[in-house]
Write an enzyme that holds these catalytic residues in place. Sequence first.
Site, PDB file in Angstrom:
ATOM      1  N   THR A 161      -2.393   6.519  -0.427  1.00 24.38           N
ATOM      2  CA  THR A 161      -3.789   6.671   0.772  1.00 24.38           C
ATOM      3  C   THR A 161      -4.523   7.773   0.092  1.00 24.38           C
ATOM      4  OG1 THR A 161      -4.679   6.958   3.092  1.00 24.38           O
ATOM      5  CG2 THR A 161      -2.562   8.183   2.523  1.00 24.38           C
ATOM      6  N   LYS A 178       0.620  -1.248   0.174  1.00 23.22           N
ATOM      7  CA  LYS A 178      -0.529   0.334  -0.043  1.00 23.22           C
ATOM      8  C   LYS A 178       0.873   1.066  -0.046  1.00 23.22           C
ATOM      9  CE  LYS A 178      -3.526   1.676   2.751  1.00 23.22           C
ATOM     10  NZ  LYS A 178      -4.358   2.641   1.923  1.00 23.22           N
ATOM     11  N   GLU A 195      -3.154   0.903  -3.264  1.00 23.20           N
ATOM     12  CA  GLU A 195      -3.938   0.556  -2.717  1.00 23.20           C
ATOM     13  C   GLU A 195      -4.235  -0.805  -1.953  1.00 23.20           C
ATOM     14  OE1 GLU A 195      -5.666   2.521  -0.035  1.00 23.20           O
ATOM     15  OE2 GLU A 195      -5.859   4.440  -0.668  1.00 23.20           O
TER      16      GLU A 195
END
Length: 105
Positions: A25, A22, A75
Amino acid sequence: MSTYPEFTFFSRFVADIQAGRKTITIRDESEAQWQPGQRLSLFTNPEQQPFGAIEVLSVNAVAFDELNDEHARQENMTLAELKAVIRDIYPKLPPLYVIEFKLIA
């Protein structure tokens, strides 16, 4: 203990962040003030457990309808999952910002 500003993620994202899966954000405008090069201490939400630090690489506005497979890949989820998570966190779909980061600690 680091003196970097605090930045939180839901606990379910910790493993993906720590593994480098990831790398972005998506947040609303209340969290869009970060600047490239800025370092942030990471904490879980709501437990407030520290789990590392990141360096902000970029902050860019994005419309919900502009989210694509690349955002989803960054993500570590499918596009459908990403859109569902965003709708869950931000039901009114405010202006959104992609914060790209790298783990530094």
